[in-house]
Design a protein around this motif. Structure first.
Motif: not given
Length: 215
Positions: A43-49
Motif C-alpha cells: 500500500t505504501y509503495r503504491l501510494a507513494t508512486d
C-alpha cells in the motif's frame, strides 16, 4: 473494509481502489492498507508512486488525499465563470493554465470580443517558462520577491512578438496548481499593465480557488 477479491491483483485495479477510498475519506497508509486488506508495504509503495504522478497528495500527518491532477482537471470547468468575468472586465482573452511536465497546458479559455486578439484554444501546449503563466508555473514567480509582493507576473513580447500577458497563481493547500492569465496585443494592453489589470487577475484566481470543494 473492501474485500481483496473485489480489488483485483493488478496495479491499476489497486490504484483505483486507493483512489476510491481516499476520495471519501483521506487516511494514512496503515488505515488504507487495513481498509483495502493489502499489506502495508504494498500500500505504501503504491501510494507513494501515485503521489509522484500527482494522483495522490500526502499531508504532513501522512494522510493521503486525491492529488493535484484531479484538482486541475476539475478546475477546467470551475474556472470558466471567473474567466468570462475577467475577459469582460479587461476586454482581453483570459485563460487558465496548468503544468504538464516541462510545458503548460491551456485548461480553459475565453476569447476577447475584439477582432484583433490573442486566441489560445484549450489543449494548447507551451514550453516552460515562456510567457507570464509559464513563469508562474515554473517556480520563477515564487523565487522573485517583487512578483510575490505584487501578486502577478507581466510578460511583454516574450513568447510571441507583439503580444502581452499578465498572470496570477491559483493555489491549493499552499501549492500553485494553475495560473490565471489575461493576454492580448501589446499595443492595446498598453503600459502599466500590472496596475491596470493585476488586481482583476488576482481576484479571478481567488474566485477559482474558492470554487474548488474542500477536502
Amino acid at each position: 473494509m473492501v474485500a481483496r477479491s473485489e480489488i483485483g491483483v493488478g496495479v491499476l485495479a489497486r490504484a483505483v481502489a486507493i483512489l476510491d477510498v481516499v476520495e471519501s475519506s483521506p487516511m494514512g497508509a496503515s488505515d488504507l492498507a487495513r481498509e483495502l486488506d493489502l499489506s502495508l508495504s504494498t500500500t505504501y509503495r503504491l501510494a507513494t508512486d501515485m503521489v509522484k504522478h500527482g494522483l495522490l497528495r500526502k499531508d504532513q500527518e501522512g494522510r493521503f488525499y486525491l492529488g493535484q491532477r484531479f484538482v486541475t482537471t476539475a478546475l477546467s470547468d470551475l474556472a470558466v465563470p471567473a474567466l468570462r468575468e475577467l475577459a469582460e472586465k479587461t476586454g482581453e482573452s483570459a485563460q487558465l493554465w496548468v503544468r504538464r511536465g516541462e510545458s503548460r497546458l491551456c485548461a480553459a479559455s475565453v476569447d476577447s470580443q475584439h477582432e484583433l486578439r490573442v486566441a489560445l484554444p484549450v489543449g494548447t501546449l507551451v514550453p516552460l517558462p515562456q510567457g507570464s503563466s509559464g513563469h508562474v508555473l515554473s517556480g520563477d514567480w515564487e523565487a522573485d520577491p517583487e512578483a510575490v509582493k505584487l501578486g502577478w507576473w507581466v510578460s511583454i513580447s516574450e513568447r510571441t512578438p507583439g503580444s502581452a500577458s499578465i498572470s496570477a497563481p491559483v493555489r491549493r493547500h499552499g501549492e500553485i496548481v494553475a495560473a490565471v492569465c489575461v493576454s492580448g496585443p501589446d499595443g492595446r494592453m498598453g503600459e502599466n499593465l500590472g496596475a491596470r489589470m493585476g488586481h482583476a487577475v488576482i481576484a479571478a484566481a481567488r474566485q477559482i480557488e474558492k470554487s474548488v470543494p474542500g477536502d
